[in-house]
Design a protein around this motif. Structure first.
Motif, PDB file in Angstrom:
ATOM      1  N   PHE A 233      -7.289   1.322   1.688  1.00 31.76           N
ATOM      2  CA  PHE A 233      -6.855  -0.176   0.946  1.00 31.76           C
ATOM      3  C   PHE A 233      -6.236  -0.936   2.211  1.00 31.76           C
ATOM      4  CE2 PHE A 233      -7.055   2.922  -2.707  1.00 31.76           C
ATOM      5  CZ  PHE A 233      -7.356   1.793  -3.631  1.00 31.76           C
ATOM      6  N   CYS A 234      -5.487  -0.378   3.269  1.00 29.26           N
ATOM      7  CA  CYS A 234      -4.985  -1.236   4.091  1.00 29.26           C
ATOM      8  C   CYS A 234      -5.103  -1.132   5.450  1.00 29.26           C
ATOM      9  CB  CYS A 234      -3.226  -0.805   4.026  1.00 29.26           C
ATOM     10  SG  CYS A 234      -2.772   0.650   4.608  1.00 29.26           S
TER      11      CYS A 234
ATOM     12  N   CYS B 143       0.156   4.135   0.931  1.00 23.01           N
ATOM     13  CA  CYS B 143      -0.085   5.280   1.505  1.00 23.01           C
ATOM     14  C   CYS B 143       0.760   5.737   2.823  1.00 23.01           C
ATOM     15  CB  CYS B 143      -1.636   4.989   2.568  1.00 23.01           C
ATOM     16  SG  CYS B 143      -1.369   3.722   3.638  1.00 23.01           S
TER      17      CYS B 143
ATOM     18  N   CYS C 238      -6.658   4.475   6.076  1.00 22.07           N
ATOM     19  CA  CYS C 238      -6.560   4.128   4.576  1.00 22.07           C
ATOM     20  C   CYS C 238      -7.330   3.119   4.221  1.00 22.07           C
ATOM     21  CB  CYS C 238      -5.013   3.759   4.473  1.00 22.07           C
ATOM     22  SG  CYS C 238      -4.761   3.113   2.706  1.00 22.07           S
TER      23      CYS C 238
ATOM     24  N   CYS D 250       0.854  -1.092  -0.060  1.00 18.23           N
ATOM     25  CA  CYS D 250       0.220   0.083  -0.050  1.00 18.23           C
ATOM     26  C   CYS D 250       0.895   1.255  -0.132  1.00 18.23           C
ATOM     27  CB  CYS D 250      -0.937   0.063   1.130  1.00 18.23           C
ATOM     28  SG  CYS D 250      -2.191   1.526   0.838  1.00 18.23           S
TER      29      CYS D 250
HETATM   30 ZN   LIG Z   1      -2.726   2.277   3.043  1.00 15.44          ZN
END
Ligand SMILES: [Zn+2]
Length: 277
Positions: free
Chosen positions: A264-265, A232, A262, A230
């Protein structure tokens, strides 16, 4: 096993890849706590995304996403040109899909893909979901809209996923269209003759491909390794927040802190007023 193993057949008339992304999928889904039916869609989308992204040249991010009005609202998979993968989903926990058919999961769904490259206009495509699987939707798109004859084998066994695709390249002059169509059909028959026992065995990928395509002028290239990653980090999220109008940013503060996560993660970030001075 995490591998993208490219190959060509019949002197370059066809190109293909064997794709497995066990650890990538496990990490990309493991940082969320989604139900199995959502993780299954993410896994299929990651394998399909790796197949699509490995067949184009780009420097940036390839995004494959399904949006719908069913129990799952969206699933997003992002893949960078160096095969770093991340994913997230949005779904309604109170509505469980009736079956694993795409229409039961997504309602009226669309599959969209986009390639964003530094300094270039993003390229986008959208196609309605068709058939019961993501592989079927992608095949319909490639074979009909893009007119790229493609075979795609995508299977799951005990939550492991394997994919092999074979795609016809622009026509060769030394073979008639009929000869090319015959070869395309033969390659498809060989591909679909593969048993799950073979596909999910410990046989090295190169040997497996040789078993399948040894009579089709198989040439194997260097493999690549997909991985979960990820991109981020605090500064990136902070710079996103600073784009909010001041009043809106102020409203985000609770107890003098902004807590951001985040998508995504799942990584959580905390910002104080000092961060925006
Ligand atoms: Zn992330």
């Amino acid at each position: 096993m995490d591998i993208i193993q490219p190959f060509i057949l019949e002197d370059g008339l066809f190109r293909g890849s064997f794709i497995a992304a066990d650890k990538t999928i496990s990490l990309a889904t493991g940082c969320h706590s989604y139900p199995d039916y959502v993780n299954d869609i993410i896994a299929q989308l990651i394998l399909t995304g790796l197949f699509l992204s490995s067949s184009i040249k780009y420097e940036g991010t390839f995004t494959l996403q399904i949006k719908g009005d069913g129990p799952i609202q969206s699933v997003v998979v992002e893949i960078t040109h160096d095969d770093k993968v991340r994913a997230y989903a949005r779904f309604d926990e109170t509505q469980k899909p009736k079956s694993a058919a795409l229409s039961d999961m997504f309602g009226n769904g669309k599959l969209a893909f986009a390639v964003s490259m530094l300094g270039k206009e993003p390229y986008q495509g959208v196609v309605a979901l068709s058939g019961d699987t993501i592989a079927q939707t992608v095949l319909n798109y490639l074979n009909q809209s893009e007119q790229l004859p493609t075979h795609l084998l995508l299977r799951e066994k005990n939550r492991l996923y394997r994919g092999i695709f074979v795609q016809q390249m622009p026509a060769k002059k030394d073979k008639t269209p009929e000869e090319q169509a015959d070869l395309f059909e033969t390659v498809g028959v060989l591909l679909h003759s593969l048993t799950n026992q073979e596909l999910f065995s410990d046989i090295p990928v190169q040997n497996l491909l040789f078993r399948l395509f040894h009579a089709n002028q198989l040439t194997i290239f260097d493999p690549k390794t997909p991985a979960f990653c990820c991109a981020c980090y605090p500064d990136k999220i902070k710079s996103y927040l600073t784009h909010f109008p001041k009043e809106q940013l102020n409203n985000l503060f609770q107890d003098d802190k902004i807590e951001a996560q985040c998508e995504f993660c799942g990584q959580k970030y905390t910002f104080t007023r000092k961060d925006f001075e």
